[in-house]
Scaffold this motif. Sequence first.
Motif, short mmCIF file in Angstrom:
data_model
loop_
_atom_site.label_atom_id
_atom_site.label_comp_id
_atom_site.label_asym_id
_atom_site.label_seq_id
_atom_site.Cartn_x
_atom_site.Cartn_y
_atom_site.Cartn_z
N GLU A 61 0.87 -1.18 0.00
CA GLU A 61 0.00 0.00 0.00
C GLU A 61 0.90 1.22 0.00
OE1 GLU A 61 -3.79 0.89 2.61
OE2 GLU A 61 -2.01 1.67 3.61
N LYS A 65 -3.98 10.03 -3.20
CA LYS A 65 -4.84 8.91 -2.77
C LYS A 65 -4.00 7.65 -2.60
CE LYS A 65 -6.24 7.34 -7.39
NZ LYS A 65 -7.39 7.06 -8.28
N LYS A 117 -6.25 0.95 -5.54
CA LYS A 117 -6.45 0.12 -4.34
C LYS A 117 -7.94 0.02 -4.07
CE LYS A 117 -5.37 -0.44 0.54
NZ LYS A 117 -6.77 -0.58 0.98
N ASP A 154 -10.94 -0.83 -1.80
CA ASP A 154 -11.25 -0.93 -0.37
C ASP A 154 -12.12 -2.15 -0.11
OD1 ASP A 154 -9.83 1.37 0.28
OD2 ASP A 154 -11.56 2.66 -0.16
N GLY A 155 -11.93 -2.77 1.03
CA GLY A 155 -12.74 -3.91 1.41
C GLY A 155 -11.90 -5.03 1.99
N GLU A 156 -12.52 -6.19 2.14
CA GLU A 156 -11.87 -7.36 2.73
C GLU A 156 -11.89 -8.50 1.71
OE1 GLU A 156 -12.20 -10.08 6.80
OE2 GLU A 156 -13.98 -9.04 6.03
N ARG A 206 -16.34 -5.30 -1.23
CA ARG A 206 -16.32 -3.88 -0.89
C ARG A 206 -17.30 -3.59 0.25
NH1 ARG A 206 -16.68 -3.19 -6.88
NH2 ARG A 206 -14.70 -2.37 -7.66
#
Length: 466
Positions: free
Chosen positions: A30, A38, A93, A95-97, A148
Motif C-alpha cells: 500500500e 490517494k 487500491k 477498499d474492502g476485505e 467492498r
Amino acid sequence: MSTEPSQALRDGRYVVTRALGEGAQGHTLEAVDKRLGKLVAIKRFQIRGATSWKGVELAEREARVLASLSHPSLPAYLDHFEEDGALFLVMEKIDGESLGAMRRRRAVLGRDEIVRFLRDASGVLDYLHGRAPPVIHRDIKPNNVIRRPDGSFAIVDFGAVRDRLRPEGGSTVVGTFGYMAPEQFQGRALPASDVYAVGATALCLLTGEEPENLPHRGLAIDVAAALGGRADPGLVRALSAMLEPDPERRAARIAPLLAELDAGGGASERPRAGRPSERDARTAYRDARKAEREARKAYRDARKAERRARKEDRRGRGHDEAAAPWRGLDGLPLAGALFGLTVARIAVGLALGVVVPTVLTLLSLVFGRVLREQAAPSVRRAGRVAELALRRATRAVRGRPPPAGAAQREQGAAARVRVEDQEAPGRSRIHDEGADEALDEELDELEADGRTRSAAASRPSRTGGR
C-alpha cells in the motif's frame, strides 16, 4: 532490495505505507500517490537475479493486460516502472476485505451474498472473455476476490492471466489446487476454466470448507451433498453446472444460470411446463445407450457366425493359408531384428507395467480413484495390442505366415468401425468391444501355434535319444 514502509519510489511520487500481502509472483504494497493524493496498491516483482524468466514474463504480461482493461469490478491500471532491479505495477487500491481473509476468520456468506458475488463475477467474466482474444484470469480464488463495503465484489491479482489462446498447447500449469479446473492440470486454460473457479470459490464461502475437502462423485464435487439442504435447488443446479469437470459440458457463462435462478426462484424442483426434467433426459440417454449396446452385441454375434461359416467353408475346400510361400530373414539381419524386438518388448513392459501405473496412481491422488479405474482397461488393451504387434513382427522376421483368419479379422474390425461411424455421426470416439475379442482370439492362436511348433521341434531330439 527490500521495500520498507515510508520508502519513496518513482522519484518520490509513491510513498510505501505498509505491506498488503505476498504471493508467488511478488509482494503487494500500500502506498500514497503524492501526485493524485490517494492510496494505491503497488505490486513489486524482483527481476534482478530471477531464477526463471517465466516469472518476469508473467509480471510483464500482467502489466500489459491490466493496462488494456477498464471495468468497475477490476482494479484500474495507473502506472508501471522498473527501479533497482525490480518491476513495479501501480493500480487502484480497492477498499474492502478479501474473501480469503473472511475464510481465515471462518466467516461464511449467505445465499443472497453468494448470488451477488456470482452476478458481479458474471459481469467481469463476460467482459474478459468477450475480448479478442479472450483474457483468462486462471487463478480466481477467495484471496483474489475483494468484498467492498457496499457489498459488491471485485476480482484482483492478474499474475496468472493469459491473453492468448494456444491451440497447440504448451501452456504452463498456473492456478491454485481446489480452484483449478481439471483441464488446467494439462496446461489448458479456457474461458470455462474461470467459470469453474468462480463456482469453487462460491461453494467454499457457502460451506466454509476448501473444495478438495467437500464430497465428490468421481471427479465432480457433489454440490447437493456439500450443501446438505442449506441452499435452494436452483442454486445447487447452477453451481453443479459451473463445477462440471468436463469443460465441454460445463456452463460456458454464468449469466444464463442466474437468469434461470431468478426465474425459478429456487422454490421448487418441479420442471417448468413443456420442458423435460434433467432426470427424464438422463433416463432417455441411458435407454439409448442400452439399445446401442444391444445392437452392437447383435452385430458381434452375427460377425462371429459369419467367421465360423467362413472357417468351415475353408476347411471343406481344403484351403491352407500356411502353404503360401513366406520368406523371412537369415543370418545377421535376423539376429539384429530379434534383438531389436527384444528391446522393444522390454521397453513396452516397463512403460505399461511401471511408468503408466505410477503416473495414474499419482494423478488419482488429485482426481480420485475413478481416474485410475477408468484408465485401467485402456492400459490393459494397449498391452494386448503391443504384445500382438511384437508377436506378428517376430513371426514375420522368422519367415512364419500369420495365423489363418488374421486378414479377415482386420477387415471385419475395419467394417465395424465404419458401420458405427455411420450410425453415430459426429461422435469423436468410437469404441469397438468386438476388436478386443479379435485381439484375444489372435493372441490365443499365436500361443497355440507356438506350442505346436515347440512340440514338433522337440520330437526329433526325443526320438534320437531313444
